[in-house]
Design a protein around this motif. Structure first.
Motif, PDB file in Angstrom:
ATOM      1  N   ILE A  75       0.817  -1.210   0.000  1.00  0.00           N
ATOM      2  CA  ILE A  75       0.000   0.000   0.000  1.00  0.00           C
ATOM      3  C   ILE A  75       0.854   1.266   0.000  1.00  0.00           C
ATOM      4  O   ILE A  75       0.558   2.210  -0.724  1.00  0.00           O
ATOM      5  N   GLY A  76       1.933   1.273   0.760  1.00  0.00           N
ATOM      6  CA  GLY A  76       2.809   2.453   0.794  1.00  0.00           C
ATOM      7  C   GLY A  76       3.404   2.763  -0.569  1.00  0.00           C
ATOM      8  O   GLY A  76       3.460   3.914  -0.996  1.00  0.00           O
ATOM      9  N   THR A  77       3.825   1.720  -1.279  1.00  0.00           N
ATOM     10  CA  THR A  77       4.409   1.884  -2.620  1.00  0.00           C
ATOM     11  C   THR A  77       3.375   2.442  -3.587  1.00  0.00           C
ATOM     12  O   THR A  77       3.644   3.400  -4.316  1.00  0.00           O
ATOM     13  N   GLY A  78       2.187   1.864  -3.578  1.00  0.00           N
ATOM     14  CA  GLY A  78       1.111   2.327  -4.450  1.00  0.00           C
ATOM     15  C   GLY A  78       0.717   3.765  -4.142  1.00  0.00           C
ATOM     16  O   GLY A  78       0.427   4.546  -5.046  1.00  0.00           O
ATOM     17  N   LEU A  79       0.735   4.108  -2.853  1.00  0.00           N
ATOM     18  CA  LEU A  79       0.381   5.458  -2.428  1.00  0.00           C
ATOM     19  C   LEU A  79       1.381   6.478  -2.966  1.00  0.00           C
ATOM     20  O   LEU A  79       0.995   7.495  -3.532  1.00  0.00           O
ATOM     21  N   ILE A  80       2.671   6.195  -2.813  1.00  0.00           N
ATOM     22  CA  ILE A  80       3.695   7.123  -3.298  1.00  0.00           C
ATOM     23  C   ILE A  80       3.594   7.268  -4.817  1.00  0.00           C
ATOM     24  O   ILE A  80       3.683   8.369  -5.359  1.00  0.00           O
ATOM     25  N   GLN A  81       3.352   6.158  -5.519  1.00  0.00           N
ATOM     26  CA  GLN A  81       3.191   6.234  -6.980  1.00  0.00           C
ATOM     27  C   GLN A  81       1.996   7.107  -7.347  1.00  0.00           C
ATOM     28  O   GLN A  81       2.072   7.924  -8.256  1.00  0.00           O
ATOM     29  N   GLY A  82       0.894   6.953  -6.634  1.00  0.00           N
ATOM     30  CA  GLY A  82      -0.297   7.762  -6.876  1.00  0.00           C
ATOM     31  C   GLY A  82      -0.045   9.242  -6.606  1.00  0.00           C
ATOM     32  O   GLY A  82      -0.462  10.103  -7.380  1.00  0.00           O
ATOM     33  N   LEU A  83       0.665   9.530  -5.513  1.00  0.00           N
ATOM     34  CA  LEU A  83       0.992  10.920  -5.182  1.00  0.00           C
ATOM     35  C   LEU A  83       1.941  11.526  -6.213  1.00  0.00           C
ATOM     36  O   LEU A  83       1.818  12.694  -6.576  1.00  0.00           O
ATOM     37  N   GLN A  84       2.885  10.710  -6.727  1.00  0.00           N
ATOM     38  CA  GLN A  84       3.805  11.199  -7.765  1.00  0.00           C
ATOM     39  C   GLN A  84       3.032  11.584  -9.016  1.00  0.00           C
ATOM     40  O   GLN A  84       3.294  12.626  -9.623  1.00  0.00           O
ATOM     41  N   LEU A  85       2.072  10.754  -9.407  1.00  0.00           N
ATOM     42  CA  LEU A  85       1.240  11.067 -10.579  1.00  0.00           C
ATOM     43  C   LEU A  85       0.443  12.349 -10.353  1.00  0.00           C
ATOM     44  O   LEU A  85       0.310  13.181 -11.250  1.00  0.00           O
ATOM     45  N   LEU A  86      -0.079  12.494  -9.154  1.00  0.00           N
ATOM     46  CA  LEU A  86      -0.856  13.674  -8.793  1.00  0.00           C
ATOM     47  C   LEU A  86      -0.014  14.949  -8.904  1.00  0.00           C
ATOM     48  O   LEU A  86      -0.428  15.941  -9.499  1.00  0.00           O
ATOM     49  N   VAL A  87       1.199  14.906  -8.332  1.00  0.00           N
ATOM     50  CA  VAL A  87       2.107  16.058  -8.350  1.00  0.00           C
ATOM     51  C   VAL A  87       2.522  16.374  -9.784  1.00  0.00           C
ATOM     52  O   VAL A  87       2.536  17.531 -10.201  1.00  0.00           O
ATOM     53  N   GLN A  88       2.839  15.318 -10.543  1.00  0.00           N
ATOM     54  CA  GLN A  88       3.249  15.490 -11.944  1.00  0.00           C
ATOM     55  C   GLN A  88       2.127  16.163 -12.737  1.00  0.00           C
ATOM     56  O   GLN A  88       2.364  17.106 -13.490  1.00  0.00           O
ATOM     57  N   HIS A  89       0.915  15.683 -12.565  1.00  0.00           N
ATOM     58  CA  HIS A  89      -0.243  16.234 -13.274  1.00  0.00           C
ATOM     59  C   HIS A  89      -0.452  17.706 -12.898  1.00  0.00           C
ATOM     60  O   HIS A  89      -0.685  18.548 -13.764  1.00  0.00           O
ATOM     61  N   ALA A  90      -0.336  18.009 -11.617  1.00  0.00           N
ATOM     62  CA  ALA A  90      -0.514  19.393 -11.154  1.00  0.00           C
ATOM     63  C   ALA A  90       0.547  20.305 -11.758  1.00  0.00           C
ATOM     64  O   ALA A  90       0.251  21.433 -12.163  1.00  0.00           O
ATOM     65  N   MET A  91       1.796  19.812 -11.859  1.00  0.00           N
ATOM     66  CA  MET A  91       2.871  20.622 -12.428  1.00  0.00           C
ATOM     67  C   MET A  91       2.649  20.840 -13.931  1.00  0.00           C
ATOM     68  O   MET A  91       2.883  21.931 -14.444  1.00  0.00           O
ATOM     69  N   GLU A  92       2.167  19.805 -14.614  1.00  0.00           N
ATOM     70  CA  GLU A  92       1.871  19.937 -16.045  1.00  0.00           C
ATOM     71  C   GLU A  92       0.753  20.953 -16.264  1.00  0.00           C
ATOM     72  O   GLU A  92       0.825  21.773 -17.179  1.00  0.00           O
ATOM     73  N   GLN A  93      -0.285  20.895 -15.425  1.00  0.00           N
ATOM     74  CA  GLN A  93      -1.393  21.849 -15.521  1.00  0.00           C
ATOM     75  C   GLN A  93      -0.900  23.275 -15.304  1.00  0.00           C
ATOM     76  O   GLN A  93      -1.263  24.180 -16.028  1.00  0.00           O
ATOM     77  N   ALA A  94      -0.038  23.448 -14.300  1.00  0.00           N
ATOM     78  CA  ALA A  94       0.490  24.776 -13.980  1.00  0.00           C
ATOM     79  C   ALA A  94       1.338  25.310 -15.146  1.00  0.00           C
ATOM     80  O   ALA A  94       1.249  26.467 -15.506  1.00  0.00           O
ATOM     81  N   ASN A  95       2.157  24.419 -15.713  1.00  0.00           N
ATOM     82  CA  ASN A  95       3.017  24.828 -16.836  1.00  0.00           C
ATOM     83  C   ASN A  95       2.198  25.196 -18.062  1.00  0.00           C
ATOM     84  O   ASN A  95       2.486  26.183 -18.728  1.00  0.00           O
ATOM     85  N   SER A  96       1.167  24.417 -18.377  1.00  0.00           N
ATOM     86  CA  SER A  96       0.354  24.713 -19.557  1.00  0.00           C
ATOM     87  C   SER A  96      -0.458  25.991 -19.346  1.00  0.00           C
ATOM     88  O   SER A  96      -0.694  26.747 -20.263  1.00  0.00           O
TER      89      SER A  96
END
Length: 146
Positions: A121-142
């Motif tokens: 669960i911890g591994t899956g959680l960090i992967q999910g949070l990484q995707l979330l952060v990445q998506h937020a940064m892409e949105q901010a950049n665009s």
């Protein structure tokens, strides 16, 4: 009622307790699958309060670990820091809290049913949070380039 728990017997799990765990065992010690049963139940309750708006009073409550835990894990997942502040939008924080709450509750149910997920669960959680952060940064950049 099938499952019942007396919350008063659980004690507290606050920011100081969380920092003690990190100091002794590293930041991975605060992932849901690393917390002990009491800590897991307390943090689940705290996430429920946060998501329902109960403890968004703006004051730092040292008896609660949920918000500092969410911010720390977001930073581990790549959220940018500027000085002492995180550059995390409220929407991203809300989504992170939902992810964390789900992961914590999933860990509780897994322990009760004596099951394990294929991916910890911890591994899956960090992967999910990484995707979330990445998506937020892409949105901010665009948004900056339009």
């Amino acid at each position: 009622m099938m499952l019942r728990l007396e919350k008063a017997t659980l004690g507290k799990f606050g920011a100081q307790d969380m920092m003690s765990l990190i100091m002794s065992r590293g930041w991975e010690a605060i992932l849901p699958d690393a917390l002990d049963d009491k800590q897991l139940l307390l943090v689940s309750d705290q996430f429920r309060d946060l998501l329902s708006g109960v403890s968004w009073n703006g004051e730092h409550d040292p008896t609660r670990a949920a918000l500092p835990l969410a911010l720390l894990l977001l930073s581990k997942a790549g959220a940018k820091r500027s000085g002492d502040n995180f550059e995390v939008g409220m929407e991203t924080l809300q989504e992170a809290l939902c992810l964390l709450s789900t992961a914590v509750d999933r860990e509780i149910v897994n322990r009760m049913l004596q099951r394990q997920d294929a991916t910890p669960i911890g591994t899956g959680l960090i992967q999910g949070l990484q995707l979330l952060v990445q998506h937020a940064m892409e949105q901010a950049n665009s948004a900056c380039h339009t």
